[in-house]
Design a protein around this motif. Structure first.
Motif, PDB file in Angstrom:
ATOM      1  N   PHE A 161       0.777  -0.908  -0.253  1.00 50.68           N
ATOM      2  CA  PHE A 161      -0.086  -0.058   0.054  1.00 50.68           C
ATOM      3  C   PHE A 161       1.403   0.932   0.413  1.00 50.68           C
ATOM      4  O   PHE A 161       0.889   2.428  -0.740  1.00 50.68           O
ATOM      5  CB  PHE A 161      -0.637  -0.088   1.062  1.00 50.68           C
ATOM      6  CG  PHE A 161      -1.838   1.419   2.049  1.00 50.68           C
ATOM      7  CD1 PHE A 161      -3.285   0.851   0.974  1.00 50.68           C
ATOM      8  CD2 PHE A 161      -1.663   2.300   1.190  1.00 50.68           C
ATOM      9  CE1 PHE A 161      -4.886   2.178   1.077  1.00 50.68           C
ATOM     10  CE2 PHE A 161      -2.768   2.958   1.926  1.00 50.68           C
ATOM     11  CZ  PHE A 161      -3.812   3.518   1.234  1.00 50.68           C
ATOM     12  N   VAL A 162       2.058   0.891   0.759  1.00 47.55           N
ATOM     13  CA  VAL A 162       2.776   2.426   1.219  1.00 47.55           C
ATOM     14  C   VAL A 162       3.869   2.101  -0.688  1.00 47.55           C
ATOM     15  O   VAL A 162       3.394   4.012  -0.614  1.00 47.55           O
ATOM     16  CB  VAL A 162       4.073   1.965   2.054  1.00 47.55           C
ATOM     17  CG1 VAL A 162       5.157   3.036   2.006  1.00 47.55           C
ATOM     18  CG2 VAL A 162       3.875   1.866   3.208  1.00 47.55           C
ATOM     19  N   PHE A 163       4.066   1.490  -1.147  1.00 50.69           N
ATOM     20  CA  PHE A 163       4.513   1.525  -2.367  1.00 50.69           C
ATOM     21  C   PHE A 163       3.518   2.481  -3.707  1.00 50.69           C
ATOM     22  O   PHE A 163       4.258   3.461  -4.244  1.00 50.69           O
ATOM     23  CB  PHE A 163       5.453   0.388  -2.524  1.00 50.69           C
ATOM     24  CG  PHE A 163       6.616   0.607  -2.330  1.00 50.69           C
ATOM     25  CD1 PHE A 163       7.749   1.067  -2.472  1.00 50.69           C
ATOM     26  CD2 PHE A 163       6.711  -0.569  -1.784  1.00 50.69           C
ATOM     27  CE1 PHE A 163       9.502   0.478  -2.308  1.00 50.69           C
ATOM     28  CE2 PHE A 163       7.772  -1.004  -0.336  1.00 50.69           C
ATOM     29  CZ  PHE A 163       9.317  -0.250  -0.949  1.00 50.69           C
ATOM     30  N   ALA A 164       2.535   1.783  -3.566  1.00 51.09           N
ATOM     31  CA  ALA A 164       1.349   2.308  -4.492  1.00 51.09           C
ATOM     32  C   ALA A 164       1.118   2.903  -4.453  1.00 51.09           C
ATOM     33  O   ALA A 164       0.569   4.218  -5.568  1.00 51.09           O
ATOM     34  CB  ALA A 164       0.054   1.152  -4.552  1.00 51.09           C
ATOM     35  N   THR A 165       0.608   4.253  -2.919  1.00 53.57           N
ATOM     36  CA  THR A 165       0.331   5.514  -2.515  1.00 53.57           C
ATOM     37  C   THR A 165       1.569   6.483  -2.854  1.00 53.57           C
ATOM     38  O   THR A 165       0.938   7.209  -4.273  1.00 53.57           O
ATOM     39  CB  THR A 165       0.305   5.593  -1.128  1.00 53.57           C
ATOM     40  OG1 THR A 165      -1.160   4.717  -0.822  1.00 53.57           O
ATOM     41  CG2 THR A 165      -0.013   6.999  -1.212  1.00 53.57           C
ATOM     42  N   ILE A 166       2.394   6.123  -3.054  1.00 48.36           N
ATOM     43  CA  ILE A 166       3.916   6.822  -3.314  1.00 48.36           C
ATOM     44  C   ILE A 166       3.852   7.238  -4.670  1.00 48.36           C
ATOM     45  O   ILE A 166       4.097   8.166  -5.728  1.00 48.36           O
ATOM     46  CB  ILE A 166       5.206   6.647  -3.098  1.00 48.36           C
ATOM     47  CG1 ILE A 166       5.045   6.825  -1.430  1.00 48.36           C
ATOM     48  CG2 ILE A 166       6.114   7.731  -3.336  1.00 48.36           C
ATOM     49  CD1 ILE A 166       5.808   6.369  -0.570  1.00 48.36           C
ATOM     50  N   ILE A 167       4.235   5.793  -5.365  1.00 50.47           N
ATOM     51  CA  ILE A 167       4.099   5.463  -6.944  1.00 50.47           C
ATOM     52  C   ILE A 167       2.549   6.421  -7.853  1.00 50.47           C
ATOM     53  O   ILE A 167       2.759   6.628  -8.883  1.00 50.47           O
ATOM     54  CB  ILE A 167       4.358   4.021  -6.732  1.00 50.47           C
ATOM     55  CG1 ILE A 167       5.885   3.890  -6.744  1.00 50.47           C
ATOM     56  CG2 ILE A 167       4.402   4.413  -8.990  1.00 50.47           C
ATOM     57  CD1 ILE A 167       5.254   1.663  -6.894  1.00 50.47           C
TER      58      ILE A 167
END
Length: 301
Positions: A161-167
Motif C-alpha cells: 500500500f505504501v509503495f502504491a500510494t507513493i508511486i
C-alpha cells in the motif's frame, strides 16, 4: 495544513507521501504487536498499549514544537522558500477565507463534485478500515495462522500500500505536469484503478479455503496494494463485518468481500462520473500575501 504547505505542482506527490506514513505505521505495528502479545512485559498484550501510547505521546511533543500552520509562521525557513510556497498555493486558492467572510454552505451542499468526493472518500475509508480491523480476524479464523504469523502476514499488504500510494502520487504528478492528462482525469484514473481492481481481488479471495494459504496472502497483498492508488464510514465497517460473520465461516467471509467490493466499486464509479480535479468556484477567494517578499536568493523558474 497540506493545502497551505504543498506547492500546487507537487501536491499529488507530497500528499501521497504524507498519507503513506499511516500505512508505514501499520506495517510496523502489526508484527510488533504480535511479538509484544507473546513476549511483552506486564502480561503480554498490555505492553502493546504502553509502547504505542508512549510513542504517540512523544510524537505529540515533537509535533507541537516542529509543526507550524503556515510557511509565514515558520521561524526556520528562508524568505525565498516562504515566498515560493505562498505564491504557489495562492495561484490555486486565490487566498484564504478570512473571519469576515461567510462559508458558502448552500453552494457547497449543492455541488455535485463535492458529493462525489465525499462518496468516494466514505467508500474508500469503509474498505480501508474494514481490512485494517478485520484482516487479522480473517487470517486467524479462515487461514488459521498463529499469532506471530498473523502479525507478519497482516502487515505485508500495507507495505505494498505504501509503495502504491507513493508511486501513484508521483505518476499523477508527472501526468499532470506533462499535460498528458488534466488534474481531474489523472485523479479519476487512480480512483478507478484503486476501487475496481481491489474489488475484483477481494471477491476472488472469498472463494479460497484454509488450504490455499499462499494464494490468499498473494491476493490480499495485491488487493491492498492497489487500494493505495485510491488514496485520495470507517467506524461502521467492523460492526458490519461482525454482523455478517457470526459463525466465522468461509461463506460468511465471502459475503464480507462481496460487500467490500461493491462499496469500493460504487464509490469509484460515482467519482469517475461526477468528480472534478479543479478548484470549484465557491472555493475561490482573493487575498494577496503582501507580507512575504522575495529575498536576494529568490530564483524565478
Amino acid at each position: 495544513l497540506l493545502a497551505k504547505w504543498c506547492p500546487t505542482s507537487e501536491r499529488s506527490k507530497l500528499v501521497s507521501f504524507v498519507y503513506s506514513g499511516g500505512c508505514v505505521g501499520i506495517a510496523l505495528s502489526l508484527p510488533l504487536s504480535s511479538i509484544l502479545c507473546r513476549y511483552g512485559f506486564s502480561g503480554g498484550w498490555p505492553s502493546v498499549f504502553y509502547v504505542f501510547g508512549g510513542i504517540s505521546s512523544l510524537f505529540c511533543v515533537l509535533w507541537y514544537f516542529l509543526i507550524f500552520d503556515t510557511p509565514s509562521l515558520h521561524p526556520r525557513i528562508s524568505q525565498s522558500e516562504k515566498f515560493f510556497i505562498n505564491n504557489s498555493t495562492m495561484m490555486e486558492t486565490n487566498g484564504e477565507l478570512n473571519d469576515k467572510q461567510m462559508i458558502p454552505w448552500k453552494r457547497i451542499l449543492t455541488s455535485l463534485p463535492f458529493w462525489a468526493l465525499l462518496t468516494v472518500h466514505t467508500t474508500f475509508n469503509y474498505g480501508y478500515f474494514a481490512l485494517l480491523t478485520q484482516l487479522p480476524s480473517y487470517i486467524n479464523e479462515v487461514l488459521h495462522f498463529k499469532i506471530e504469523e498473523n502479525g507478519i502476514y497482516s502487515a505485508l499488504p500495507y507495505i505494498g500500500f505504501v509503495f502504491a500510494t507513493i508511486i501513484g502520487g508521483m505518476l499523477v504528478n508527472k501526468l499532470i505536469l506533462k499535460k498528458l492528462l488534466t488534474t481531474g482525469q489523472a485523479r479519476k484514473a487512480m480512483v478507478l484503478i484503486g476501487g475496481v481492481v481491489p474489488s475484483a481481488l477481494l471477491i476472488a479471495m472469498g472463494y479460497l479455503t484454509c488450504h490455499q494459504h499462499v494464494e490468499a496472502v498473494i491476493l490480499i497483498i495485491i488487493a491492498v496494494t492497489f487500494l493505495g492508488f485510491n488514496l485520495g464510514g470507517g467506524i461502521i465497517a467492523p460492526y458490519v463485518t461482525s454482523v455478517i460473520t457470526p459463525d466465522k465461516t468461509v461463506a460468511q467471509w465471502r459475503t464480507v468481500f462481496y460487500t467490500l467490493g461493491g462499496i469500493l466499486t460504487a464509490g469509484a464509479i460515482v467519482f469517475t462520473m461526477f468528480g472534478s480535479g479543479e478548484t470549484q468556484p465557491w472555493a475561490r477567494n482573493v487575498e494577496k500575501h503582501d507580507d512575504i517578499k522575495p529575498d536576494d536568493e529568490t530564483v524565478i523558474i
